[in-house]
Design a protein around this motif. Structure first.
Motif, PDB file in Angstrom:
ATOM      1  N   THR A  50       5.344  -4.001   1.172  1.00 42.73           N
ATOM      2  CA  THR A  50       5.902  -3.419  -0.045  1.00 42.73           C
ATOM      3  C   THR A  50       6.918  -2.331   0.313  1.00 42.73           C
ATOM      4  OG1 THR A  50       3.794  -3.851  -1.139  1.00 42.73           O
ATOM      5  CG2 THR A  50       5.286  -2.322  -2.244  1.00 42.73           C
TER       6      THR A  50
ATOM      7  N   LEU B 178      -1.490 -11.752  -3.039  1.00 45.02           N
ATOM      8  CA  LEU B 178      -2.194 -10.982  -2.010  1.00 45.02           C
ATOM      9  C   LEU B 178      -1.237 -10.671  -0.872  1.00 45.02           C
ATOM     10  CD1 LEU B 178      -5.605 -12.800  -1.539  1.00 45.02           C
ATOM     11  CD2 LEU B 178      -5.061 -10.876  -3.023  1.00 45.02           C
TER      12      LEU B 178
ATOM     13  N   ASN C 283      -4.293 -10.770   3.798  1.00 45.84           N
ATOM     14  CA  ASN C 283      -5.395 -11.078   2.887  1.00 45.84           C
ATOM     15  C   ASN C 283      -5.390 -12.548   2.485  1.00 45.84           C
ATOM     16  OD1 ASN C 283      -7.110  -8.717   2.411  1.00 45.84           O
ATOM     17  ND2 ASN C 283      -5.185  -7.734   1.863  1.00 45.84           N
TER      18      ASN C 283
ATOM     19  N   GLU D 197      -3.798  -1.537   7.931  1.00 43.73           N
ATOM     20  CA  GLU D 197      -4.635  -2.701   7.643  1.00 43.73           C
ATOM     21  C   GLU D 197      -3.944  -3.647   6.671  1.00 43.73           C
ATOM     22  OE1 GLU D 197      -9.170  -1.312   7.725  1.00 43.73           O
ATOM     23  OE2 GLU D 197      -7.981  -0.243   6.252  1.00 43.73           O
TER      24      GLU D 197
ATOM     25  N   GLY E 141      -0.010 -10.635   3.031  1.00 47.36           N
ATOM     26  CA  GLY E 141      -0.040 -11.758   3.974  1.00 47.36           C
ATOM     27  C   GLY E 141      -1.387 -11.919   4.663  1.00 47.36           C
TER      28      GLY E 141
ATOM     29  N   LYS F 155       2.543  -2.075   3.803  1.00 46.70           N
ATOM     30  CA  LYS F 155       3.672  -2.180   4.730  1.00 46.70           C
ATOM     31  C   LYS F 155       4.797  -3.058   4.182  1.00 46.70           C
ATOM     32  CE  LYS F 155       1.025  -4.012   7.871  1.00 46.70           C
ATOM     33  NZ  LYS F 155      -0.253  -4.099   7.136  1.00 46.70           N
TER      34      LYS F 155
ATOM     35  N   ALA G  31       0.140   0.102  -4.788  1.00 44.36           N
ATOM     36  CA  ALA G  31       0.492  -0.405  -3.449  1.00 44.36           C
ATOM     37  C   ALA G  31       1.023   0.712  -2.559  1.00 44.36           C
ATOM     38  CB  ALA G  31       1.502  -1.529  -3.563  1.00 44.36           C
TER      39      ALA G  31
ATOM     40  N   PHE H 296       1.509  -2.358  -8.618  1.00 48.43           N
ATOM     41  CA  PHE H 296       1.495  -3.688  -9.224  1.00 48.43           C
ATOM     42  C   PHE H 296       0.311  -3.686 -10.171  1.00 48.43           C
ATOM     43  CE2 PHE H 296       3.311  -4.487  -4.950  1.00 48.43           C
ATOM     44  CZ  PHE H 296       4.528  -5.034  -5.347  1.00 48.43           C
TER      45      PHE H 296
HETATM   46  N1  LIG Z   1       3.911  -9.203  -6.034  1.00 49.17           N
HETATM   47  C1  LIG Z   1       2.726  -8.593  -6.059  1.00 49.17           C
HETATM   48  N2  LIG Z   1       1.944  -8.635  -7.174  1.00 49.17           N
HETATM   49  C2  LIG Z   1       0.744  -8.016  -7.214  1.00 49.17           C
HETATM   50  N3  LIG Z   1       0.214  -7.322  -6.184  1.00 49.17           N
HETATM   51  C3  LIG Z   1       0.934  -7.252  -5.056  1.00 49.17           C
HETATM   52  C4  LIG Z   1       2.214  -7.886  -4.917  1.00 49.17           C
HETATM   53  N4  LIG Z   1       2.692  -7.635  -3.686  1.00 49.17           N
HETATM   54  C5  LIG Z   1       1.755  -6.897  -3.066  1.00 49.17           C
HETATM   55  N5  LIG Z   1       0.696  -6.654  -3.883  1.00 49.17           N
HETATM   56  C6  LIG Z   1      -0.495  -5.853  -3.549  1.00 49.17           C
HETATM   57  O1  LIG Z   1      -0.067  -4.622  -2.998  1.00 49.17           O
HETATM   58  C7  LIG Z   1      -0.908  -4.221  -1.913  1.00 49.17           C
HETATM   59  C8  LIG Z   1      -0.065  -3.988  -0.677  1.00 49.17           C
HETATM   60  O2  LIG Z   1       0.417  -5.242  -0.221  1.00 49.17           O
HETATM   61  P1  LIG Z   1       1.395  -5.395   1.025  1.00 49.17           P
HETATM   62  O3  LIG Z   1       1.861  -6.807   1.003  1.00 49.17           O
HETATM   63  O4  LIG Z   1       2.422  -4.337   1.007  1.00 49.17           O
HETATM   64  O5  LIG Z   1       0.392  -5.156   2.242  1.00 49.17           O
HETATM   65  P2  LIG Z   1       0.669  -5.219   3.830  1.00 49.17           P
HETATM   66  O6  LIG Z   1       0.395  -3.865   4.374  1.00 49.17           O
HETATM   67  O7  LIG Z   1       1.979  -5.821   4.083  1.00 49.17           O
HETATM   68  O8  LIG Z   1      -0.523  -6.176   4.317  1.00 49.17           O
HETATM   69  P3  LIG Z   1      -0.544  -7.384   5.431  1.00 49.17           P
HETATM   70  O9  LIG Z   1      -0.822  -6.755   6.754  1.00 49.17           O
HETATM   71  O10 LIG Z   1      -1.739  -8.184   4.999  1.00 49.17           O
HETATM   72  O11 LIG Z   1       0.718  -8.146   5.329  1.00 49.17           O
HETATM   73  C9  LIG Z   1      -1.951  -5.309  -1.760  1.00 49.17           C
HETATM   74  O12 LIG Z   1      -3.126  -4.884  -2.414  1.00 49.17           O
HETATM   75  C10 LIG Z   1      -1.340  -6.505  -2.471  1.00 49.17           C
HETATM   76  O13 LIG Z   1      -2.328  -7.348  -3.019  1.00 49.17           O
END
Ligand SMILES: Nc1ncnc2c1ncn2[C@@H]1O[C@H](COP(=O)(O)OP(=O)(O)OP(=O)(O)O)[C@@H](O)[C@H]1O
Ligand SMILES: [Mg+2]
Length: 512
Positions: A46, A398, A402, A39, A400, A44, A20, A15
């Motif tokens: 994504t 961000l 974060n 973390e 979830g 995850k 990601a 992104f």
């Molecule tokens: N639509 C988007 N636009 C910009 N950045 C994004 C977008 N979706 C996710 N990100 C960024 O991609 C990275 C991975 O995000 P992701 O949501 O996959 O994390 P996660 O492992 O699911 O975390 P959590 O446990 O907090 O849910 C993060 O740095 C997030 O800010």
């Protein structure tokens, strides 16, 4: 793997400003519960969005039953039998439960109009098949988060899925509902359905998973059979280090009372609740979900009007009729429903964090101290490890967890006298969770009184100096944090007022 149902090979996705996912491979077999861990911001959500066709990947291949496929639209994966329940719900609030469950496949009458009787029959059958009880005529906007989660699950279950992907499905469920969900998972597993399961709660992983895959900063750390890992080795894989003391040591509580709640009542929800929090004390509020804890914190923080009762902060009687009144009285509030109550999603991380502190400063100075604000925001972002491409990033983008950290940061920065927190670490990864716990203890040490509602018993036990248990809108037991056990809390929570446990702890609390 030969018998993999779905296989992702060398997936990358970026992104603006963030990679990601970087060369991640992942596969899932029929009847397997595969947990995806890491973390906040690890990638995850994504990854599962790529699996379910919600996002295209930048690089990499997807293989389905041994053949390479390319999803040509978001429904393609669903047609193959790959269904997902996302972290941010996908329900239509203006529609009822039945309409949401059967969205896109309403039964019709001979004349082509929607067959409402049939719609409700099919929806309640789906709910009943998995022992869920919910009135299919209720609008989704009337449901609490746990009920919305049930609708999401039912919506996925009525489709004949080969893979069910669940992104933190238990974040809003109570222990009974979680046990129930695990029954559903076991049933599906027995039918050969593969499950991809994301959760930050390690206990759940050890209960339900067969295989685990850990991501860190968008990269694959490893995939292992559950039997090959321990809680500590998993934490090391996720965080990159071991966590020595997960809960901060407890401290001496001052004698001065900072928050006094007297005879609080709220129609049908709270019945004559009185409690006190001392300076430096963390008071844990435990109980089964929906026993008035949420109403209690909403009443103290001005989110709902009580029918009777009094609130005193630092010796002064307060008239709290709105969240603004609460802030002015020195009460900060971290709500559990952070999406709706806690964040301005379209605003930047920096604006969200500075918002409540800004109120106070604007009031006195009519101007904003920019460099000071930046320093202040940076400190909190660092301390909580908020992963954003910059403080100016819109919070909606961000991950979830974060987003949750931003809400916590925003209130930690206000120098309150009293902090009221609901589920402070829901959805937050193990490392940051411990960091938030340490910050809460530090605030207490500075004299802040903290009232913490949590449905996680280890958190209640690990953090509280004193614990009250709620049942049916009343406080039914009180115990010291040092003496309390999970069993004592649970038996008070389920047995209510007549509990001998509650009587004996009342006695010991007043004698100690
Ligand atoms: N639509 C988007 N636009 C910009 N950045 C994004 C977008 N979706 C996710 N990100 C960024 O991609 C990275 C991975 O995000 P992701 O949501 O996959 O994390 P996660 O492992 O699911 O975390 P959590 O446990 O907090 O849910 C993060 O740095 C997030 O800010
Ligand atoms: Mg996520």
């Amino acid at each position: 793997m030969a018998d993999a149902l779905l296989e992702l090979r060398n997936i990358s996705k970026s992104f603006p400003g963030v990679q990601a996912l970087d060369d991640v491979s992942f596969s899932v077999c029929p009847g397997e519960v595969h947990a995806l861990l890491g973390e906040n911001g690890a990638g995850k959500s994504t990854l599962i969005k790529i699996m379910s066709g919600a996002y295209p990947s930048d690089k990499g291949e997807i293989w389905w039953k041994g053949q390479r496929i390319v999803y040509n639209d978001p429904l393609h994966a669903l047609e193959l039998g790959i269904g997902a329940i996302y972290q941010e719900f996908n329900l239509v609030p203006q529609l009822n439960v039945a309409q949401n469950i059967l969205l896109g496949q309403f039964p019709t009458t001979r004349w082509g109009s929607v067959d409402n009787a049939e719609l409700h029959r099919q929806a309640s059958d789906a709910l009943k098949q998995f022992d869920f009880h919910l009135d299919t005529r209720l609008l989704v906007s009337q449901l609490n988060i746990a009920q919305q989660q049930i609708v999401e699950i039912a919506k996925a279950l009525i489709r004949d899925l080969r893979i069910l992907i669940m992104d933190e499905p238990t974040a809003a469920l109570n222990n009974v509902e979680i046990a129930h969900l695990f029954e559903v998972i076991r049933k599906l597993k027995a039918r050969g359905v593969a499950i991809v399961y994301i959760s930050h709660r390690l206990r759940e992983i050890f209960e339900i998973a067969d295989t685990i895959t850990v991501l860190k900063d968008g990269k694959l750390v490893g995939t292992k059979a559950l039997s090959e890992v321990t809680e500590d080795s998993l934490i090391t894989m996720m965080v990159g280090r071991t966590l020595a003391d997960r809960y901060p040591p407890k401290d001496t509580v001052q004698s001065e009372i900072i928050l006094k709640v007297e005879h609080l009542s709220l129609d049908g929800a709270l019945n004559d609740v009185s409690l006190q929090v001392r300076k430096g004390e963390i008071l844990g509020v435990a109980g089964l979900e929906g026993q008035g804890q949420r109403d209690l914190v909403r009443a103290i923080t001005g989110a709902v009007r009580t029918t009777s009762g009094a609130i005193t902060v630092d010796g002064e009687r307060q008239a709290i009729h709105s969240p603004h009144d609460a802030i002015r009285s020195g009460i900060a509030y971290i709500p559990d429903d952070r999406k709706n109550e806690g964040l301005v999603l379209m605003r930047s991380v920096r604006e969200n964090i500075a918002l409540p502190s800004l109120f106070a400063r604007l009031r006195s100075l009519f101007m904003v101290d920019e460099p000071n604000e930046q320093r202040f925001v940076r400190q909190l972002v660092d301390r909580l490890g908020i992963k954003a491409s910059s403080p100016m990033q819109v919070t909606r983008n961000l991950s979830g967890g974060n987003q949750q950290k931003v809400v916590v940061a925003k209130w930690l920065g206000t120098n309150p006298k009293v902090m009221v927190v609901a589920e402070p670490t829901r959805g937050i990864d193990v490392g940051s969770k411990s960091e938030i716990h340490h910050l809460m203890r530090e605030l207490a040490r500075q004299g802040v009184g903290i009232l913490m509602v949590s449905s996680e018993l280890p958190e209640i036990l690990g953090m509280s100096d004193r614990i009250v248990v709620m049942s049916r809108g009343q406080i039914v037991a009180e115990m010291s944090g040092a003496e309390a056990t999970e069993e004592a809390i649970m038996s008070a929570a389920t047995r209510g007022i007549s509990s001998t446990v509650s009587q004996s702890v009342f006695a010991s609390a007043s004698s100690g």
